[in-house]
Scaffold this active site. Structure first.
Site, PDB file in Angstrom:
ATOM      1  N   GLN A 292      16.376 -13.631 -20.296  1.00  0.00           N
ATOM      2  CA  GLN A 292      15.677 -14.032 -19.066  1.00  0.00           C
ATOM      3  C   GLN A 292      14.286 -13.388 -19.021  1.00  0.00           C
ATOM      4  O   GLN A 292      13.847 -12.902 -17.983  1.00  0.00           O
ATOM      5  CB  GLN A 292      16.491 -13.628 -17.834  1.00  0.00           C
ATOM      6  N   SER A 293      13.595 -13.355 -20.139  1.00  0.00           N
ATOM      7  CA  SER A 293      12.289 -12.699 -20.200  1.00  0.00           C
ATOM      8  C   SER A 293      11.247 -13.418 -19.341  1.00  0.00           C
ATOM      9  O   SER A 293      10.939 -14.590 -19.572  1.00  0.00           O
ATOM     10  CB  SER A 293      11.811 -12.667 -21.656  1.00  0.00           C
TER      11      SER A 293
END
Ligand SMILES: *Cc1c(COP(=O)(O)O)cnc(C)c1O
Length: 424
Positions: A116-117
């Site tokens: 989930q960068s």
């Protein structure tokens, strides 16, 4: 002709660093910066006496701030831009992508982050905005299952945006990531796409290097201007989350120099004032790691400290010692990077109800939770009657990844009512 070119996103603008940086940070980015962010970002004061107090599922955050007569200000870097670009990474990308575009050879960007960068999402969108091809490496515990066709990378949260803009996504397991390290992984993807005649420019984790971090030197200058023209008499504490260290380095170095420490002249409005205490809450790793990382980034920026400043409230020294004295880093990772505790999620929910400000689960929610419940409560009197600025660095798209856990909490505070004929 003139008008249309001024709206181009892919042409760098020159960057003139603030005068108080002169001679101290020597590696000023040669290729300027892009203008992608909506700047300045606003500062909102949280109203301790508003009618929302107690609306949350756990004890009131605002009541406690009111008891201690704390003014909490939020610097809204979650609002640097629209959803796909928003957050702190955009400030770094303005400098990094200007550097990439300075050579006509580069046609693609390779970078890396967690599944989930926020950094990969913002980088991928910014790439498309300026005409570069995004290649992103995501660390996911599902790497093997996805490769075996038993799972799919999906479209949750940031991944939806990564895919909307047509990123090429490479997956790597947490174990491989730990063994190989991010630099090696980026290099290997660069080599792979070079064989396809691409010319990649690589950006490290979080965009935190000696170029990207200038985004937060500039952000501090923006903050100083806002404070100067506001009715905030003194800024006592500045609090934020740290992950890859760039934001923390920019804020720490920028603020110290703006207040005239270490041989600098300081900003004219700040040089006689007591500098704020800087609190960086680590959401992964240990504080020692962050002190070293920040010191390395500051060295990459060409930091050159001298022992005396124009402001007697600051002391002297070598880069790492300077960093250690200028900022306190805490271990606020709780259950670990991107894993939330029940208390953190309760806090985010209550904070949203009481303030209308939505924090994220991985960075800002953890950091403000840790600061207000641990750091502040260890010695509340230190914080009584102070002005605290929390730097909201973005990330709310990450909430989609915690949907089920949040739903439980919301069902107590958010009600859904069917309009029927008896009501009308
Ligand atoms: C990346 C990130 C941070 C941490 O910034 P670093 O410069 O990587 O330390 C904080 N908040 C959010 C929302 C982020 O995405």
């Amino acid at each position: 002709m003139l008008l249309s070119s001024s709206f181009r996103t892919d042409i760098p603008h020159s960057y003139e660093p603030p005068a108080y940086i002169d001679g101290i940070l020597r590696n000023v980015p040669k290729h300027g910066r892009l203008r992608l962010a909506n700047l300045p970002t606003p500062i909102h004061r949280v109203n301790n006496n508003n009618k929302n107090i107690g609306g949350g599922s756990s004890s009131s955050i605002l009541s406690r701030l009111a008891e201690l007569n704390i003014n909490l200000y939020i610097k809204r870097d979650d609002a640097t831009s629209g959803t796909e670009l928003g957050g702190n990474k955009l400030r770094k990308l303005e400098f990094l992508l200007a550097d990439a575009l300075s050579s006509p050879d580069y046609d693609s960007i390779v970078t890396i982050g967690g599944e989930q960068s926020n950094h990969c999402r913002a980088t991928a969108s910014a790439c498309r905005l300026v005409g570069l091809e995004p290649h992103i490496i995501l660390r996911t515990a599902r790497a093997d299952a996805i490769h075996a066709g038993k799972d799919d990378i999906g479209i949750t949260g940031n991944v939806l945006y990564d895919r909307m803009v047509g990123s090429t996504i490479y997956t790597v397991s947490p174990r491989e990531y730990a063994q190989l390290g991010s630099t090696k992984l980026i290099d290997s993807v660069c080599n792979t796409i070079r064989q396809k005649n691409k010319h990649p420019y690589s950006i490290p984790v979080g965009g935190s290097n000696g170029i990207g971090t200038w985004g937060y030197i500039d952000a501090v200058d923006e903050l100083i201007r806002q404070i100067e023209t506001s009715n905030i008499s003194t800024l006592d504490h500045v609090v934020f989350a740290t992950g890859s260290g760039g934001t923390a380095t920019g804020i720490t170095v920028g603020l110290s120099l703006a207040y005239g420490c270490h041989g600098g002249v300081g900003h004219p409005a700040m040089q006689d004032k007591v500098p704020p205490r800087i609190h960086a809450v680590g959401v992964c790793d240990h504080p020692d790691y962050f002190y070293r990382t920040m010191s390395n980034i500051a060295d990459e920026m060409g930091i050159h400290l001298s022992s005396v400043g124009s402001n007697d409230n600051c002391s002297s020294i070598e880069t790492e010692q300077f960093i250690r004295e200028a900022v306190t880093v805490y271990n606020g990772k709780g259950n670990g990077y991107a894993f939330s505790t029940d208390n953190e999620l309760d806090f985010i929910t209550t904070f949203a109800i009481e303030t209308g400000i939505v924090l994220d689960p991985v960075y800002t929610g953890k950091a403000l939770y840790y600061f207000l419940t641990t750091v502040l409560e260890e010695d509340p009197e230190v914080y009584r009657d102070t002005n605290i600025l929390f730097w909201h660095t973005g990330g709310s798209i990450g909430l989609y990844d915690k949907g089920d856990d949040l739903l439980e909490r919301m069902s107590q505070s958010s009600h859904v009512i069917r309009i029927d004929s008896s009501m009308v």
